[in-house]
Design an enzyme around this catalytic site. Structure first.
Site, PDB file in Angstrom:
ATOM      1  N   TYR A  62       1.236  -1.185   0.085  1.00  0.00           N
ATOM      2  CA  TYR A  62      -0.374  -0.282  -0.084  1.00  0.00           C
ATOM      3  C   TYR A  62       0.865   1.281  -0.041  1.00  0.00           C
ATOM      4  O   TYR A  62       0.526   2.516  -0.672  1.00  0.00           O
ATOM      5  CB  TYR A  62      -1.079   0.141   1.180  1.00  0.00           C
ATOM      6  CG  TYR A  62      -2.201  -0.478   1.132  1.00  0.00           C
ATOM      7  CD1 TYR A  62      -2.455  -1.833   0.445  1.00  0.00           C
ATOM      8  CD2 TYR A  62      -3.302  -0.493   0.932  1.00  0.00           C
ATOM      9  CE1 TYR A  62      -3.512  -2.361   0.492  1.00  0.00           C
ATOM     10  CE2 TYR A  62      -4.915  -0.213   1.177  1.00  0.00           C
ATOM     11  CZ  TYR A  62      -4.866  -1.860   0.634  1.00  0.00           C
ATOM     12  OH  TYR A  62      -5.851  -2.465   0.326  1.00  0.00           O
ATOM     13  N   LYS A  79       2.337 -15.231   1.918  1.00  0.00           N
ATOM     14  CA  LYS A  79       3.439 -16.266   0.615  1.00  0.00           C
ATOM     15  C   LYS A  79       4.902 -16.415   1.236  1.00  0.00           C
ATOM     16  O   LYS A  79       5.575 -15.861  -0.235  1.00  0.00           O
ATOM     17  CB  LYS A  79       3.156 -15.223  -0.211  1.00  0.00           C
ATOM     18  CG  LYS A  79       1.720 -15.559  -0.331  1.00  0.00           C
ATOM     19  CD  LYS A  79       0.689 -16.400  -1.421  1.00  0.00           C
ATOM     20  CE  LYS A  79       1.274 -16.909  -2.717  1.00  0.00           C
ATOM     21  NZ  LYS A  79       0.738 -18.948  -2.949  1.00  0.00           N
ATOM     22  N   ASP A  86      -3.266 -17.982   0.219  1.00  0.00           N
ATOM     23  CA  ASP A  86      -3.998 -18.764  -0.823  1.00  0.00           C
ATOM     24  C   ASP A  86      -4.400 -19.874   0.102  1.00  0.00           C
ATOM     25  O   ASP A  86      -5.341 -20.091   0.242  1.00  0.00           O
ATOM     26  CB  ASP A  86      -3.586 -19.045  -1.786  1.00  0.00           C
ATOM     27  CG  ASP A  86      -2.264 -20.110  -1.994  1.00  0.00           C
ATOM     28  OD1 ASP A  86      -1.494 -20.026  -1.021  1.00  0.00           O
ATOM     29  OD2 ASP A  86      -1.854 -20.539  -2.855  1.00  0.00           O
ATOM     30  N   ASP A 109      -6.500  -6.636   3.513  1.00  0.00           N
ATOM     31  CA  ASP A 109      -7.430  -6.309   3.350  1.00  0.00           C
ATOM     32  C   ASP A 109      -8.446  -7.495   2.375  1.00  0.00           C
ATOM     33  O   ASP A 109      -9.684  -7.894   2.540  1.00  0.00           O
ATOM     34  CB  ASP A 109      -6.886  -5.771   2.039  1.00  0.00           C
ATOM     35  CG  ASP A 109      -8.080  -4.496   1.264  1.00  0.00           C
ATOM     36  OD1 ASP A 109      -8.837  -3.919   1.923  1.00  0.00           O
ATOM     37  OD2 ASP A 109      -7.931  -5.221  -0.065  1.00  0.00           O
ATOM     38  N   ASP A 112     -12.293  -8.783   4.448  1.00  0.00           N
ATOM     39  CA  ASP A 112     -13.402  -9.056   3.465  1.00  0.00           C
ATOM     40  C   ASP A 112     -13.908 -10.400   3.731  1.00  0.00           C
ATOM     41  O   ASP A 112     -15.586 -10.483   3.375  1.00  0.00           O
ATOM     42  CB  ASP A 112     -13.408  -8.435   1.960  1.00  0.00           C
ATOM     43  CG  ASP A 112     -14.113  -6.729   1.865  1.00  0.00           C
ATOM     44  OD1 ASP A 112     -14.036  -6.519   2.753  1.00  0.00           O
ATOM     45  OD2 ASP A 112     -13.629  -6.278   0.419  1.00  0.00           O
TER      46      ASP A 112
HETATM   47  C1  IPM Z   1     -10.218  -1.561   3.725  1.00  0.00           C
HETATM   48  C2  IPM Z   1     -10.666  -0.630   2.311  1.00  0.00           C
HETATM   49  C3  IPM Z   1      -9.561   0.618   1.602  1.00  0.00           C
HETATM   50  C4  IPM Z   1      -8.655  -0.691   1.797  1.00  0.00           C
HETATM   51  C5  IPM Z   1      -9.818   1.106   0.462  1.00  0.00           C
HETATM   52  C6  IPM Z   1     -10.962   2.175   1.342  1.00  0.00           C
HETATM   53  C7  IPM Z   1      -8.491   1.916   0.356  1.00  0.00           C
HETATM   54  O1  IPM Z   1     -10.859  -2.004   1.526  1.00  0.00           O
HETATM   55  O2  IPM Z   1     -10.421  -0.387   4.749  1.00  0.00           O
HETATM   56  O3  IPM Z   1     -10.473  -2.670   3.477  1.00  0.00           O
HETATM   57  O4  IPM Z   1      -8.271  -0.935   0.847  1.00  0.00           O
HETATM   58  O5  IPM Z   1      -7.556  -0.092   2.714  1.00  0.00           O
HETATM   59 MG    MG Z   2     -11.132  -3.646   1.671  1.00  0.00          MG
END
Ligand code: IPM
Ligand code: MG
Length: 374
Positions: A145, A196, A231, A255, A259
């Site tokens: 990032y 990884k 993975d 990240d 999710d």
């Molecule tokens: C998160 C989001 C952020 C990230 C974006 C909005 C920059 O996806 O907080 O998970 O990628 O960190």
């Molecule tokens: Mg995210």
């Protein structure tokens, strides 16, 4: 009596709607300051697209300065189609990334809890997710990032080349692993470090340093440490999510895996997160709390968004920034009770349940708090 200073950054999309219900809960706690011994001062500022529209930049310097001195920052969401075409460094998301970086919020805590009332809303079978309670600790200020070099350049042969750099140092890995171990000690004492290492040097280093911290600094802690490729971890999360207690991983894998884990619980709209910095001499950490869900432009302004992730983020703020663990537990219980009572926003609606607006949900949480403290 401690007076805490909260900076609220509602941001874009459904951010302002879910934030105003969170304010309702803060107001309720303020009304009980005689009992809790603590009170909250709140101030609101703009971030993301809202800030771009007002002043041309995704977060103003003055807002970053306020965030640096606040006891806790609560952020709604940033981004939306209106700002999608802006150049990369002017996008709403840069406002959030700048706050994370300047506050040095290197540890991002993303719990994935499956409320039993919602187990059927998961895309997985109930028995796989019921009772799920895992915590992902994501490194938040390093890795690909922020790594340099980065950018898009023109090559002599007319091609273009995009580059980002995955980079980690010893100290960056060790400090986030320490936080993950300390949190694991208060839970099931199992920590899985994810990278990884089979293809990336930064992953090899991650694995070695994570193990080093465990062996050298927490030798007698009873922590059971394991390592997994990212993975495989993605696969194991859908195969048998309850095998995990705490996962610690880098910025990009964190990240994605967070999710995935969030969706397992039945609704992305339910999950809070905390981003913490290093402890100062008083043990105080800079901290930002935000829901895992995004700005949801498709339902913005309709009063139907689910405010529970934002309210749950307030619970995390009470716990980690205000040392109000009892009140945090009480608020978490209020959220669970509201669900048990059958109230549902659209994102988690099921047959036979009662459809609720954003405001209905906020009011119901306050009513539960009220009932619990009566
Ligand atoms: C998160 C989001 C952020 C990230 C974006 C909005 C920059 O996806 O907080 O998970 O990628 O960190
Ligand atoms: Mg995210």
């Amino acid at each position: 009596m401690t007076n805490f200073n909260f900076l609220l950054l509602p941001g874009d999309g459904i951010g302002p709607e879910v934030m105003s219900e969170t304010r309702r809960v803060i107001d309720w706690f303020n009304g009980r300051s005689n009992t809790t011994g603590n009170s909250f001062d709140v101030e609101e500022e703009l971030v993301g697209g809202a800030s771009i529209d007002a002043s041309g930049i995704p977060v103003a310097d003055g807002t970053v300065e306020k965030a640096l001195v606040a006891d806790a920052v609560l952020l709604g969401a940033v981004g939306g189609p209106k700002w999608d075409e802006l150049p990369f460094d002017q996008k709403p998301e840069r406002g959030l990334l700048r706050l994370r970086k300047e506050l040095e919020l290197f540890a991002n805590l993303r719990p994935a809890i499956c409320y039993s009332a919602l187990a059927d809303a998961s895309s997985l079978k109930r028995e796989l997710v019921e009772g799920l309670d895992l915590l992902i600790v994501r490194e938040l200020t390093g890795g690909v990032y922020f790594g340099e070099p980065r950018g898009i350049s023109e090559l002599e042969n007319g091609e273009r080349r995009g580059i980002n750099t995955q980079v980690y140092t010893t100290s960056e890995i060790r400090r986030v692993v320490r936080i993950a171990i300390e949190l694991a000690q208060k839970r099931g004492s199992r920590l899985c470090s994810v990278e990884k290492a089979n293809v990336m040097e930064s992953g090899v280093l991650w694995r070695q340093e994570a193990q080093w911290v465990c062996d050298n600094e927490y030798a007698d802690s009873g922590i059971e440490m394991s390592h997994m490729y990212a993975d495989n971890c993605a696969m194991q999360l859908v195969r048998q999510p309850k095998q995990f207690d705490v996962i610690v991983t880098d910025n990009l894998f964190g990240d994605m895996l967070s999710d995935e884990a969030a969706m397992l619980t039945g609704s992305l709209g339910m999950l809070p997160s905390a981003s913490l910095g290093a402890a100062d001499e008083n043990g105080r950490r800079k901290a930002l709390y935000e829901p895992v869900h995004g700005s949801a432009p498709d339902i913005t302004g309709q009063g139907v968004a689910n405010p529970l992730a934002m309210i749950g983020s307030l619970a995390m703020a009470l716990k980690y920034s205000c040392d109000m663990g009892d009140e945090a537990d009480m608020l978490d219980r209020a959220i669970a009770n509201v669900l048990d009572n059958g109230l549902r926003t659209g994102d988690i609606m099921q047959a036979g349940m009662q459809q609720a607006s954003t405001e209905d949900m906020g009011k119901a949480v306050v009513a539960e708090l009220e009932a619990m403290s009566a």
